[in-house]
Design a protein around this motif. Structure first.
Motif, mmCIF file in Angstrom:
data_model
loop_
_atom_site.group_PDB
_atom_site.id
_atom_site.type_symbol
_atom_site.label_atom_id
_atom_site.label_comp_id
_atom_site.label_asym_id
_atom_site.label_seq_id
_atom_site.Cartn_x
_atom_site.Cartn_y
_atom_site.Cartn_z
ATOM 1 N N THR A 110 39.843 44.512 33.193
ATOM 2 C CA THR A 110 40.156 43.134 32.798
ATOM 3 C C THR A 110 41.606 43.006 32.355
ATOM 4 O OG1 THR A 110 37.878 42.762 32.134
ATOM 5 C CG2 THR A 110 39.519 41.266 31.217
ATOM 6 N N ALA A 111 42.078 43.965 31.566
ATOM 7 C CA ALA A 111 43.470 43.912 31.106
ATOM 8 C C ALA A 111 44.417 43.936 32.304
ATOM 9 C CB ALA A 111 43.757 45.077 30.162
ATOM 10 N N ALA A 112 44.092 44.743 33.304
ATOM 11 C CA ALA A 112 44.940 44.807 34.495
ATOM 12 C C ALA A 112 44.884 43.486 35.269
ATOM 13 C CB ALA A 112 44.493 45.964 35.391
ATOM 14 N N LEU A 113 43.696 42.898 35.314
ATOM 15 C CA LEU A 113 43.554 41.605 35.997
ATOM 16 C C LEU A 113 44.400 40.539 35.306
ATOM 17 C CD1 LEU A 113 42.167 39.556 37.958
ATOM 18 C CD2 LEU A 113 40.321 39.373 36.272
ATOM 19 N N LEU A 114 44.326 40.505 33.968
ATOM 20 C CA LEU A 114 45.060 39.469 33.234
ATOM 21 C C LEU A 114 46.578 39.646 33.364
ATOM 22 C CD1 LEU A 114 42.970 38.988 29.971
ATOM 23 C CD2 LEU A 114 42.845 37.726 32.118
ATOM 24 N N ALA A 115 47.004 40.891 33.508
ATOM 25 C CA ALA A 115 48.438 41.133 33.678
ATOM 26 C C ALA A 115 48.912 40.525 35.013
ATOM 27 C CB ALA A 115 48.729 42.627 33.644
ATOM 28 N N GLU A 116 48.011 40.496 35.965
ATOM 29 C CA GLU A 116 48.369 39.967 37.273
ATOM 30 C C GLU A 116 48.056 38.470 37.388
ATOM 31 O OE1 GLU A 116 47.085 41.838 41.347
ATOM 32 O OE2 GLU A 116 47.928 43.304 39.945
ATOM 33 N N ILE A 117 46.880 38.094 36.941
ATOM 34 C CA ILE A 117 46.453 36.691 36.973
ATOM 35 C C ILE A 117 46.104 36.299 35.543
ATOM 36 C CG2 ILE A 117 44.886 35.030 38.054
ATOM 37 C CD1 ILE A 117 44.226 37.129 40.170
ATOM 38 N N PRO A 118 47.046 35.695 34.830
ATOM 39 C CA PRO A 118 46.822 35.451 33.399
ATOM 40 C C PRO A 118 45.656 34.489 33.126
ATOM 41 C CG PRO A 118 49.138 35.151 33.985
ATOM 42 C CD PRO A 118 48.392 35.286 35.264
ATOM 43 N N ASN A 119 45.363 33.611 34.081
ATOM 44 C CA ASN A 119 44.276 32.673 33.828
ATOM 45 C C ASN A 119 43.295 32.691 35.007
ATOM 46 O OD1 ASN A 119 42.802 30.789 32.535
ATOM 47 N ND2 ASN A 119 44.250 29.098 32.818
ATOM 48 N N PRO A 120 42.507 33.743 35.122
ATOM 49 C CA PRO A 120 41.681 33.904 36.325
ATOM 50 C C PRO A 120 40.550 32.880 36.426
ATOM 51 C CG PRO A 120 41.124 35.567 34.694
ATOM 52 C CD PRO A 120 42.284 34.809 34.136
ATOM 53 N N THR A 121 40.265 32.465 37.646
ATOM 54 C CA THR A 121 39.104 31.609 37.886
ATOM 55 C C THR A 121 37.877 32.501 37.980
ATOM 56 O OG1 THR A 121 39.316 31.866 40.272
ATOM 57 C CG2 THR A 121 40.513 30.016 39.269
ATOM 58 N N ASP A 122 36.712 31.869 38.032
ATOM 59 C CA ASP A 122 35.487 32.656 38.208
ATOM 60 C C ASP A 122 35.553 33.465 39.496
ATOM 61 O OD1 ASP A 122 34.004 32.170 35.911
ATOM 62 O OD2 ASP A 122 33.292 30.240 36.660
ATOM 63 N N GLU A 123 36.154 32.860 40.506
ATOM 64 C CA GLU A 123 36.253 33.573 41.773
ATOM 65 C C GLU A 123 37.170 34.798 41.637
ATOM 66 O OE1 GLU A 123 37.330 30.978 45.001
ATOM 67 O OE2 GLU A 123 36.924 32.598 46.444
ATOM 68 N N ASP A 124 38.297 34.618 40.942
ATOM 69 C CA ASP A 124 39.182 35.769 40.700
ATOM 70 C C ASP A 124 38.417 36.885 39.997
ATOM 71 O OD1 ASP A 124 41.422 34.450 41.729
ATOM 72 O OD2 ASP A 124 41.897 33.538 39.779
ATOM 73 N N ILE A 125 37.606 36.495 39.029
ATOM 74 C CA ILE A 125 36.832 37.491 38.274
ATOM 75 C C ILE A 125 35.849 38.194 39.199
ATOM 76 C CG2 ILE A 125 35.123 37.796 36.429
ATOM 77 C CD1 ILE A 125 36.561 35.447 34.961
ATOM 78 N N ASP A 126 35.126 37.413 40.002
ATOM 79 C CA ASP A 126 34.151 38.006 40.927
ATOM 80 C C ASP A 126 34.823 38.984 41.883
ATOM 81 O OD1 ASP A 126 32.110 36.572 39.846
ATOM 82 O OD2 ASP A 126 32.074 35.036 41.403
ATOM 83 N N ASN A 127 36.014 38.627 42.345
ATOM 84 C CA ASN A 127 36.680 39.470 43.340
ATOM 85 C C ASN A 127 37.332 40.709 42.746
ATOM 86 O OD1 ASN A 127 35.994 37.711 45.345
ATOM 87 N ND2 ASN A 127 37.899 36.539 45.227
ATOM 88 N N ASN A 128 37.722 40.644 41.473
ATOM 89 C CA ASN A 128 38.498 41.744 40.900
ATOM 90 C C ASN A 128 37.738 42.629 39.930
ATOM 91 O OD1 ASN A 128 41.456 41.430 41.821
ATOM 92 N ND2 ASN A 128 40.766 39.348 41.376
ATOM 93 N N ILE A 129 36.717 42.086 39.322
ATOM 94 C CA ILE A 129 35.961 42.903 38.360
ATOM 95 C C ILE A 129 34.714 43.387 39.093
ATOM 96 C CG2 ILE A 129 34.837 42.976 36.103
ATOM 97 C CD1 ILE A 129 37.909 42.600 36.015
ATOM 98 N N ILE A 130 34.845 44.604 39.632
ATOM 99 C CA ILE A 130 33.782 45.107 40.512
ATOM 100 C C ILE A 130 33.205 46.423 40.001
ATOM 101 C CG2 ILE A 130 34.556 43.892 42.588
ATOM 102 C CD1 ILE A 130 36.099 46.434 43.352
ATOM 103 N N ASN A 131 33.345 46.651 38.693
ATOM 104 C CA ASN A 131 32.716 47.823 38.075
ATOM 105 C C ASN A 131 31.210 47.594 37.953
ATOM 106 O OD1 ASN A 131 35.361 48.555 37.793
ATOM 107 N ND2 ASN A 131 35.291 48.869 35.569
ATOM 108 N N VAL A 132 30.502 48.675 37.607
ATOM 109 C CA VAL A 132 29.047 48.582 37.444
ATOM 110 C C VAL A 132 28.668 48.685 35.964
ATOM 111 C CG1 VAL A 132 26.810 49.557 38.095
ATOM 112 C CG2 VAL A 132 28.750 49.766 39.660
#
Ligand code: FES
Ligand code: FES
Lengths: 159, 732
Positions: A110-132
């Protein structure tokens, strides 16, 4: 071979077989246990760390490629003991963890995602947060990611 | 440190035996009913649906509660924390009666050496339910003990001492908890005083933050996988890659030559490589050559064929109606078949243990749900006394029933003894999948007879499945004989629709691989079959699925009455409608599990030929919610894990090899598959806490299937739900 890198702001020099996964160097060599082993095959994300700010699954990252790199693990995500990183703060506010085992990996992702996309949409989250997460804490995680984005923005605004 | 302090504290105990909660144990219970087995068998199985096994453990407050010099309290929990929030709930119960603020209490796992050992396990969603009264009584007793000491120190009679917010006061003077215990070595343990009335609760019923939150957010080394000893070696055990096969011709020659290898150890039951690092141990173990001699060839088809109604040992466990075929009069018989697959636990922290053997004593740090059983196994394997084994439970990186048997503690202990240094031994992920104790697959036949007017004249559930409780570490060994039906597999299999004549029959099948407890046990599969069929009956008879269910439950059974309230509340909260709107449909389902009724509505659409769950509304009655926020977290987690299990997960079997063996290939729900909205409402049908962590797994699968039926006209009859599955029923 000898490999030099910076981890959580500290310069380290380790002696290791260059092909061994960075994960075990971090966990057993440097005794930083926050980075978890889940699968060893880059399939679960429990071992997620940052290498030069980008998220990396350390179980499948040979230590030789860490030469000269900046590494961050969950232990170094926040600048200091007392201040938690906005992602950790959001995780506390939303009471995300259950068993907690997968959580460092998710927070690092998540921290890495926010560094790249500071305000992610739900879709951004679905596409980038793919851990189990087997406890399946996804519902609170999503809320926490949005909250972390807010906290992150506030922190930047204050600076 | 803590351990020493505790021992000192307990040393002065006047050795009165406080064992009133120590039940006879499951073995004795089963043995007792053997004599009257036939009439009791059904009662026992039905009881398994609704009763809470009582707490079996010590009730000496000094074993549970340690007062530290800084006035903080350490609660030494004999129940383990695996994410379910037990530590927080227990802390709330204790803090309530100790009259202390929550910040003052810390929780840690009790080691077996401390003497605080749970007689059973941590499982069945029963920890809070079982300890609800015992732990409050322990804490209240401790409070009285502290009051007495405070009075002594203040030279005043105890009834003049008050305790408020963690401070004792009398005659204008005050004492902290730390001051009260200072120098005290001798304790009188009185009878438990009356418990605080509900109206004065300050912690119970409040959404207190998890006590383990900060550790889990900062990545603290709290798990079994994180445990270490200095000078520790790493082991990698050779494990079966095939089911129902012997490992033969083991050749460790090449492994012994691998870098970092300290020793290749051959024990009676296993072979392991011990090396200087995990990577070296695993790499060397992969060089061990061996054959496997299958006893016979197994493929998935063989297993499915075996797991079919009609095969195996038959037990009729609900008999409040005739077999549907025997119902006289005109009418139509409706029959549908359902199946559920082999399910893996897939908890993220692999199994394993860290052991240190020295001079006839051994210490094992391990993620386990059964410290007591694990201690007995280690003692037996090493031929030492149980008092010379200390099991130190760690936080579990997921339990889900997978750690209700942890024999790998034995491996680590034997290896440590063999090499003379502490040893850490863990499964890798492939071994974890290949050697899981799976959720057994199941087959169900649902039948109903409809009168010409469309009235349901009788309902029947027949199903076949493998071991859950039988042959598990918790099984005293005689339950298969006494009960015939495995009450784990039967869980959720009884029909709750008692206003209709009903009957349930179970067929117990032996499988060629280990199956056991998987969160919610039989409930996931049984609720899928029953609730999908109820939905189909409602459609067939033109009734609203909610009112059809309400009409089918009598007012005679208290659980039924609570279930009806839950069903109504859920439908209302979700604004349940039986029509498709803007491409979205709602599916409804309900269950009662462990006495806690749960109903859910899933709002579903089909996108790109795939099932998409947008929102789930749940109503849940678990009695008193000791921590409503953590109860909600359990419901949310059950829903998302249930989506994973009922939409994605399944194991395959080819030539005795189970697959997949890695995440991803073992398809599981991820963030993208989880609903963006989950709305949970809690009802309180009884004034005690009931099971929480499993019942909400029941309704989610059928709720989704029931929504899909409305969207596509197709009845999906197999888990995992898949729009392209072959065996659908297409009712006219
Ligand atoms: S341990 Fe690295 S992705 Fe699973
Ligand atoms: S919190 Fe348990 S696996 Fe994610």
């Amino acid at each position: 071979m000898k490999i030099n890198f910076t981890i959580n702001g500290i310069n380290k020099s380790v002696e290791a077989d260059g092909d061994s996964p960075l994960l075990w160097v971090i966990r057993d060599g440097l005794d930083l246990k926050g980075t978890k082993f889940g699968c060893g095959k880059a399939a679960c994300g429990a071992c997620t760390i940052h290498v030069d700010g980008k998220q990396v699954r350390s179980c499948s990252f040979p230590v030789k490629y860490a030469e000269g790199k900046q590494i961050t693990t969950i232990e170094g995500l926040s600048g200091s003991e007392s201040d938690l990183h906005p992602v950790q703060q959001a995780w506390m506010e939303e009471v995300v963890p259950q068993c907690g085992y997968c959580q460092p990996g998710f927070m690092m992702a998540t921290a890495a995602l926010l560094a790249e996309i500071p305000n992610p949409t739900d879709e951004d989250i679905d596409n980038n947060i793919i851990n189990v997460c087997r406890c399946a804490t996804y519902y609170r995680m999503r809320k926490a990611i949005h909250r972390a984005a807010e906290l992150h923005a506030n922190a930047i605004a204050q600076q | 440190m803590t351990e020493n302090k505790k021992q000192n504290q307990s040393k002065g105990v006047k050795r009165r035996k406080f064992l009133k909660y120590t039940g006879a144990g499951l073995g004795l219970m089963l043995g007792g009913i053997w004599l009257a087995r036939n009439p009791l068998r059904r009662a026992m199985l039905e009881m398994g649906e609704t009763t809470i096994l009582p707490y079996q453990g010590d009730t000496n407050p000094l074993l549970w509660l340690e007062v530290r010099p800084d006035s903080s309290i350490v609660l030494h929990s004999s129940k383990v924390e695996m994410g379910q929030g037990t530590f927080t709930g227990l802390a709330q119960l204790a803090a309530e009666e100790l009259e202390i603020p929550m910040e003052r209490i810390r929780v840690q796992h009790a080691t077996t050496q401390s003497g605080n050992i749970d007689g059973m396990s941590t499982g069945g969603s029963m920890s809070i339910a079982a300890l609800w009264t015992p732990l409050r009584e322990l804490a209240a007793t401790m409070r009285v003990m502290l009051m007495a000491k405070a009075a002594e120190k203040l030279s005043l009679p105890p009834d003049q001492v008050t305790l408020k917010n963690g401070v004792f006061a009398a005659g204008g003077k005050s004492l902290t908890f730390g001051e009260v215990v200072e120098g005290v070595t001798d304790w009188d343990i009185p009878k438990a005083p009356p418990l605080k009335p509900r109206a004065s609760f300050r912690h119970i019923g409040h959404p207190i933050r998890r006590v383990d939150l900060r550790e889990k957010v900062t990545g603290a080394p709290i798990f079994g996988m994180d445990a270490t000893y200095s000078d520790m070696l790493y082991a990698s055990v050779l494990r079966p890659t095939h089911i129902d096969a012997e490992i033969t011709n083991v050749d460790t020659g090449e492994a012994e030559q691998m870098p970092g290898v300290v020793q290749v150890v051959r024990e009676a039951d296993f072979v392991a490589v011990v090396a200087e690092s995990q990577v070296e141990a695993d790499n060397a173990r992969l060089k061990i050559k061996f054959d496997h001699q299958p006893n016979r060839n197994w493929n998935l088809e063989d297993v499915l064929k075996a797991v079919t109604v009609g095969n195996g040992k038959k037990t009729v466990f609900q008999k409040e109606g005739k077999a549907v075929e025997d119902i006289s009069g005109e009418g139509e018989i409706i029959e549908m078949e359902f199946r559920s697959p082999i399910g893996a636990h897939a908890q993220i922290e692999p199994n394993g243990a860290v052991a240190s053997y020295q001079d006839g004593r051994v210490e094992v740090k391990i993620s386990t749900q059964v410290p007591k059983i694990t201690r007995a196994e280690v003692a037996k394997a090493l031929g030492i006394d149980q008092k010379d084994v200390n099991i130190i439970p760690t936080y579990l990186g997921g339990g889900f029933g997978r750690r209700l048997h942890t024999p790998h503690a034995v491996e680590a202990a034997l290896l440590s003894k063999a090499v003379g240094r502490p040893v850490k031994s863990f499964f890798d992920r492939i071994q974890e999948f290949q050697n899981d104790t799976f959720r057994p697959p199941s087959h169900h036949i649902m039948k109903a007879k409809l009168s010409p007017e469309g009235k349901v004249l009788g309902l029947e559930h027949q199903f076949a499945s493998g071991d859950t409780f039988f042959n598990s570490a918790l099984d005293p060994g005689i339950s298969a004989t006494v009960l015939r039906a495995d009450f784990g597999s039967v869980r959720g299999g009884a029909l709750i629709y008692d206003a209709l004549p009903h009957r349930s029959t179970y067929y117990h099948v032996d499988l060629p691989f280990a199956t056991s407890f998987w969160r919610s046990l039989g409930l996931l599969a049984n609720a899928f079959a029953i609730e999908s069929f109820m939905d189909e009956l409602a459609l067939k008879t033109n009734q609203n699925p909610v009112s059809f269910r309400l009409d089918s439950i009598s007012d005679e059974n208290p659980y039924g009455v609570r279930a009806k309230k839950v069903i109504e509340a859920c439908a209302e909260r979700a604004g349940y409608r039986d029509t498709v709107l803007n491409g979205r449909a709602m599916g409804f389902a309900a269950c009662i599990d462990g006495g806690s009724p749960c109903a859910q509505v899933a709002e579903v659409s089909i996108e790109d030929d795939k099932i998409k769950v947008h929102k789930v509304t749940a109503a849940f009655d678990c009695g008193i919610a000791v921590n409503p926020d953590l109860v909600k977290a359990q419901v949310e987690g059950c829903i998302c894990m249930g989506i994973s299990a009922s939409m994605f997960e399944k194991m395959d079997l080819k030539d005795n090899k189970l697959s997949p063996v890695i995440y991803g290939a073992y398809d599981m729900a991820l963030m993208k598959d989880s609903p963006k909205e989950i709305d949970v409402i809690l009802l309180e049908g009884v004034d005690y806490p009931g099971p929480v962590g499993e019942p909400p797994l029941g309704p989610i699968g059928p709720a989704i299937g029931n929504a899909v039926r409305r969207l596509t006209g197709k009845r999906l009859t197999e888990l995992p739900l898949d729009l392209n599955q072959k065996n659908t029923a297409d009712p006219a």
